[in-house]
Design an enzyme around this catalytic site. Structure first.
Site, mmCIF file in Angstrom:
data_model
loop_
_atom_site.group_PDB
_atom_site.id
_atom_site.type_symbol
_atom_site.label_atom_id
_atom_site.label_comp_id
_atom_site.label_asym_id
_atom_site.label_seq_id
_atom_site.Cartn_x
_atom_site.Cartn_y
_atom_site.Cartn_z
ATOM 1 N N ASN A 14 0.864 -1.186 0.000
ATOM 2 C CA ASN A 14 0.000 0.000 0.000
ATOM 3 C C ASN A 14 0.900 1.236 0.000
ATOM 4 O O ASN A 14 1.418 1.628 1.036
ATOM 5 C CB ASN A 14 -0.907 -0.038 1.248
ATOM 6 C CG ASN A 14 -1.804 1.177 1.335
ATOM 7 O OD1 ASN A 14 -1.900 1.964 0.383
ATOM 8 N ND2 ASN A 14 -2.468 1.343 2.466
ATOM 9 N N TRP A 15 1.056 1.827 -1.178
ATOM 10 C CA TRP A 15 1.979 2.968 -1.304
ATOM 11 C C TRP A 15 1.341 4.291 -0.883
ATOM 12 O O TRP A 15 1.968 5.340 -0.980
ATOM 13 C CB TRP A 15 2.520 3.041 -2.739
ATOM 14 C CG TRP A 15 3.488 1.944 -3.044
ATOM 15 C CD1 TRP A 15 4.073 1.116 -2.139
ATOM 16 C CD2 TRP A 15 3.984 1.545 -4.324
ATOM 17 N NE1 TRP A 15 4.898 0.224 -2.770
ATOM 18 C CE2 TRP A 15 4.870 0.465 -4.123
ATOM 19 C CE3 TRP A 15 3.772 1.984 -5.635
ATOM 20 C CZ2 TRP A 15 5.539 -0.170 -5.153
ATOM 21 C CZ3 TRP A 15 4.425 1.350 -6.674
ATOM 22 C CH2 TRP A 15 5.306 0.285 -6.436
ATOM 23 N N LYS A 16 0.085 4.216 -0.465
ATOM 24 C CA LYS A 16 -0.625 5.409 0.058
ATOM 25 C C LYS A 16 -0.369 6.618 -0.846
ATOM 26 O O LYS A 16 -0.408 6.488 -2.074
ATOM 27 C CB LYS A 16 -0.198 5.670 1.508
ATOM 28 C CG LYS A 16 -0.320 4.424 2.390
ATOM 29 C CD LYS A 16 -0.221 4.702 3.861
ATOM 30 C CE LYS A 16 -0.330 3.401 4.646
ATOM 31 N NZ LYS A 16 -0.571 3.595 6.049
ATOM 32 N N HIS B 279 -10.110 1.745 4.337
ATOM 33 C CA HIS B 279 -8.862 1.939 5.094
ATOM 34 C C HIS B 279 -9.103 2.993 6.184
ATOM 35 O O HIS B 279 -9.812 3.972 5.963
ATOM 36 C CB HIS B 279 -7.742 2.388 4.145
ATOM 37 C CG HIS B 279 -6.401 2.323 4.798
ATOM 38 N ND1 HIS B 279 -5.991 3.259 5.710
ATOM 39 C CD2 HIS B 279 -5.401 1.418 4.706
ATOM 40 C CE1 HIS B 279 -4.787 2.941 6.144
ATOM 41 N NE2 HIS B 279 -4.403 1.821 5.557
ATOM 42 N N GLU C 224 -6.417 -4.418 10.379
ATOM 43 C CA GLU C 224 -5.401 -3.396 10.633
ATOM 44 C C GLU C 224 -5.759 -2.610 11.895
ATOM 45 O O GLU C 224 -6.538 -1.643 11.823
ATOM 46 C CB GLU C 224 -5.330 -2.423 9.453
ATOM 47 C CG GLU C 224 -4.883 -3.053 8.163
ATOM 48 C CD GLU C 224 -4.235 -2.019 7.250
ATOM 49 O OE1 GLU C 224 -3.075 -2.226 6.875
ATOM 50 O OE2 GLU C 224 -4.860 -1.006 6.944
ATOM 51 N N GLY D 29 1.497 2.685 10.927
ATOM 52 C CA GLY D 29 2.468 3.770 10.804
ATOM 53 C C GLY D 29 3.123 4.185 12.107
ATOM 54 O O GLY D 29 3.747 5.246 12.187
ATOM 55 N N SER E 14 2.415 -1.591 10.677
ATOM 56 C CA SER E 14 3.837 -1.601 11.042
ATOM 57 C C SER E 14 4.542 -2.925 10.745
ATOM 58 O O SER E 14 5.432 -3.346 11.499
ATOM 59 C CB SER E 14 4.028 -1.203 12.511
ATOM 60 O OG SER E 14 3.661 0.147 12.694
ATOM 61 N N GLY F 121 2.448 -0.968 4.475
ATOM 62 C CA GLY F 121 2.465 0.436 4.080
ATOM 63 C C GLY F 121 3.883 0.933 3.894
ATOM 64 O O GLY F 121 4.547 0.625 2.904
ATOM 65 N N GLY F 122 4.361 1.690 4.883
ATOM 66 C CA GLY F 122 5.676 2.335 4.806
ATOM 67 C C GLY F 122 6.798 1.443 4.285
ATOM 68 O O GLY F 122 7.547 1.838 3.384
HETATM 69 P P1 PGA Z 1 2.062 0.660 7.761
HETATM 70 O O1 PGA Z 1 0.647 0.840 7.015
HETATM 71 O O2 PGA Z 1 2.650 -0.630 7.283
HETATM 72 O O3 PGA Z 1 2.865 1.852 7.328
HETATM 73 O O4 PGA Z 1 1.789 0.655 9.214
HETATM 74 C C1 PGA Z 1 -0.189 -0.249 6.773
HETATM 75 C C2 PGA Z 1 -1.440 0.225 6.115
HETATM 76 O O5 PGA Z 1 -1.943 1.301 6.458
HETATM 77 O O6 PGA Z 1 -1.978 -0.434 5.212
#
Ligand code: PGA
Length: 234
Positions: free
Chosen positions: A9-11, A92, A161, A167, A199, A220-221
């Site tokens: 998920n590159w947001k 999300h 999640e 994050g 995370s 995500g990150g």
């Molecule tokens: P994160 O995000 O891995 O940066 O915590 C996960 C997500 O929001 O899908």
């Protein structure tokens, strides 16, 4: 280890150019898992061209609940299907927080996604207050009940999640996550894939992937860091 589903998920982290460049770096990778990239809308088409034929799949981060029409600023599910998306992330917690989405609208989006032949990745998760008060399962059960109302559950993927883990660098304990996944599967059906997100990084991913009821990860990150994500998927 059986084949899992791993979604990057590159947001809104990457520019269109950087997303296409990063997708190109995964072109020669062999992964035992199903790997799905979710760039922002503007990068979908370019990323699709970059990964075409190499086994990676494409996912959008959102869609609107109507097919077409006077909805300024929205994006149609059929449109993203046409450019090669197979999946779409819905509900999300960042959309629930910043765009004020709720599970009634998520439910409409899921129905539209299925109509457009997209596989919805439906996010659920409790916040810290709900967690601390011991109400996490009650909250998630409600999210699932409203979000999946009149939906064929066999056609969706669930992503658990916990909001407090997203994050923050503070991932859920894999054993506790496994417990929640078992609950979710009891509710939606054993065969429905349930992914963990929050995370996940190059150090903790294995502890999640080795759990029986964790069918994959929503990252995500860490998915924007080439070396770290390569480690996770290979
Ligand atoms: P994160 O995000 O891995 O940066 O915590 C996960 C997500 O929001 O899908």
């Amino acid at each position: 280890m059986r084949r899992k589903i791993i979604i990057a998920n590159w947001k809104m982290y990457l520019s269109t150019r950087d997303a296409i460049l990063l997708a190109g770096k995964y072109n020669h990778l062999k992964s035992p898992h199903k790997v799905i990239l979710a760039p922002s809308f503007t990068a979908l088409s370019g990323v699709e061209k970059t990964i075409r034929g190499n086994g990676l799949k494409l996912c959008a981060q959102n869609i609107f609940w109507e097919e077409y029409g006077a909805y300024t600023g929205e994006v149609a599910g059929l449109d993203i299907k046409q450019i090669g998306c197979e999946y779409v992330i819905l509900g999300h917690s960042e959309r629930r927080k910043y765009a004020k989405e709720n599970y009634e609208t998520v439910n409409k989006k899921i129905k539209l996604a299925l109509k457009a032949k997209l596989i919805p990745v439906v996010c659920v998760g409790e916040n810290l207050r709900e967690r601390r008060s011991g109400h996490a399962w009650k909250v998630i059960e409600r999210q699932l009940r409203i979000g999946l109302k009149a939906v064929d559950k066999k056609k969706v993927i669930i992503a658990y999640e916990p909001i407090w883990a997203i994050g923050t660098g503070n991932a859920e304990d894999p054993i506790d996550a496994e417990r929640m996944h078992t609950h979710i599967k009891k509710h939606v059906g054993k065969g429905i894939p349930v992914l963990y997100g929050g995370s996940v990084n190059g150090k903790n991913f294995e502890a999640f992937l080795t759990q029986k009821n964790i069918d994959g990860l929503l990252v995500g990150g860490a998915s924007t860091k080439c070396k770290e994500f390569t480690e996770i998927i290979s």
